[in-house]
Design a protein around this motif. Sequence first.
Motif, PDB file in Angstrom:
ATOM      1  N   UNK A  33       0.947  -1.084  -0.068  1.00 15.67           N
ATOM      2  CA  UNK A  33       0.111   0.088   0.160  1.00 15.67           C
ATOM      3  C   UNK A  33       0.838   1.266  -0.060  1.00 15.67           C
ATOM      4  N   UNK A  34       2.120   1.266   0.789  1.00 15.48           N
ATOM      5  CA  UNK A  34       3.036   2.411   0.734  1.00 15.48           C
ATOM      6  C   UNK A  34       3.425   2.295  -0.538  1.00 15.48           C
ATOM      7  N   UNK A  35       3.833   1.342  -1.378  1.00 11.69           N
ATOM      8  CA  UNK A  35       4.611   1.510  -2.629  1.00 11.69           C
ATOM      9  C   UNK A  35       3.452   2.096  -3.457  1.00 11.69           C
ATOM     10  N   UNK A  36       2.158   1.855  -3.509  1.00 13.13           N
ATOM     11  CA  UNK A  36       1.194   2.281  -4.342  1.00 13.13           C
ATOM     12  C   UNK A  36       0.858   3.598  -4.245  1.00 13.13           C
ATOM     13  N   UNK A  37       0.837   4.199  -2.862  1.00 10.84           N
ATOM     14  CA  UNK A  37       0.903   5.533  -2.373  1.00 10.84           C
ATOM     15  C   UNK A  37       2.013   6.397  -3.091  1.00 10.84           C
ATOM     16  N   UNK A  56      -0.133  11.085  10.294  1.00 12.81           N
ATOM     17  CA  UNK A  56      -1.167  10.349  10.857  1.00 12.81           C
ATOM     18  C   UNK A  56      -2.407  10.068   9.643  1.00 12.81           C
ATOM     19  N   UNK A  57      -2.379  11.024   8.752  1.00 16.69           N
ATOM     20  CA  UNK A  57      -3.217  10.971   7.601  1.00 16.69           C
ATOM     21  C   UNK A  57      -2.856   9.867   6.753  1.00 16.69           C
ATOM     22  N   UNK A  58      -1.681   9.756   6.363  1.00 14.51           N
ATOM     23  CA  UNK A  58      -1.017   8.787   5.620  1.00 14.51           C
ATOM     24  C   UNK A  58      -1.202   7.305   6.126  1.00 14.51           C
ATOM     25  N   UNK A  59      -1.012   7.346   7.383  1.00 19.26           N
ATOM     26  CA  UNK A  59      -0.913   6.019   8.320  1.00 19.26           C
ATOM     27  C   UNK A  59      -2.308   5.523   8.194  1.00 19.26           C
ATOM     28  N   UNK A  60      -3.293   6.291   8.245  1.00 19.52           N
ATOM     29  CA  UNK A  60      -4.789   5.924   8.343  1.00 19.52           C
ATOM     30  C   UNK A  60      -5.014   5.458   7.049  1.00 19.52           C
ATOM     31  N   UNK A  61      -4.652   6.267   6.007  1.00 20.37           N
ATOM     32  CA  UNK A  61      -4.867   5.608   4.774  1.00 20.37           C
ATOM     33  C   UNK A  61      -4.518   4.183   4.174  1.00 20.37           C
ATOM     34  N   UNK A  62      -3.258   4.138   4.661  1.00 18.44           N
ATOM     35  CA  UNK A  62      -2.586   2.953   4.724  1.00 18.44           C
ATOM     36  C   UNK A  62      -3.140   1.669   5.277  1.00 18.44           C
ATOM     37  N   UNK A 109     -12.105   7.146  -3.122  1.00 20.17           N
ATOM     38  CA  UNK A 109     -12.289   8.692  -3.535  1.00 20.17           C
ATOM     39  C   UNK A 109     -11.840   9.405  -2.042  1.00 20.17           C
ATOM     40  N   UNK A 110     -12.180   8.972  -0.736  1.00 19.32           N
ATOM     41  CA  UNK A 110     -11.931   9.612   0.263  1.00 19.32           C
ATOM     42  C   UNK A 110     -10.423   9.717   0.493  1.00 19.32           C
ATOM     43  N   UNK A 111      -9.886   8.505   0.498  1.00 20.72           N
ATOM     44  CA  UNK A 111      -8.408   8.297   0.604  1.00 20.72           C
ATOM     45  C   UNK A 111      -7.551   9.391  -0.391  1.00 20.72           C
ATOM     46  N   UNK A 113      -8.592  12.103  -1.374  1.00 23.41           N
ATOM     47  CA  UNK A 113      -9.088  13.468  -1.170  1.00 23.41           C
ATOM     48  C   UNK A 113      -8.014  13.726   0.263  1.00 23.41           C
ATOM     49  N   UNK A 114      -7.836  12.947   0.917  1.00 21.50           N
ATOM     50  CA  UNK A 114      -7.162  12.951   2.235  1.00 21.50           C
ATOM     51  C   UNK A 114      -5.610  13.010   1.923  1.00 21.50           C
ATOM     52  N   UNK A 115      -5.250  12.381   0.948  1.00 26.37           N
ATOM     53  CA  UNK A 115      -3.757  12.556   0.541  1.00 26.37           C
ATOM     54  C   UNK A 115      -3.382  13.927  -0.268  1.00 26.37           C
ATOM     55  N   UNK A 116      -4.222  14.342  -0.842  1.00 30.17           N
ATOM     56  CA  UNK A 116      -4.159  15.411  -1.800  1.00 30.17           C
ATOM     57  C   UNK A 116      -4.783  16.763  -1.149  1.00 30.17           C
TER      58      UNK A 116
END
Length: 133
Positions: A33-37, A56-62, A109-111, A113-116
């Motif tokens: 998942x980290x590679x994908x992001x 913590x945002x990236x950690x939550x998404x992963x 889509x939520x993920x 939006x959180x990342x960008x």
Amino acid sequence: MTEPFATIENLREHWAGLPEDHESDAAQKLIEASIIIRGLYPAVDAWLASGRLKAETVRFVVCDVVATAIRRVLEAEQGDNVQQETFSAGPYSQTLAYRIREANLFLSKLHKQLLTGGGARNRKAFMITPELP
């Protein structure tokens, strides 16, 4: 290899129901998942370093991506993969349609939006009214 954004301990905090027999698979999926992001958002490490994005945002998404994938596997193992059932009484008919339960990793889509930082600014439709002479 670059460090994943989340650890198995982070995933356990995010999802207390993580089965112990799926932890090694989950650890690998955290890396993937980290590679994908990083592949979709090459500047993510720079965003983290600059403070534009919180760790913590990236950690939550992963963790959320991995938990969703493992839940799909668990549902398939428990036989919860029937998408549609049809029964008829006469002259005897039965139809079952199965959904595909693969453990694919994907960003919702939520993920994204959180990342960008997209939030409500992620609108796509607009209207331009021309001025008449």
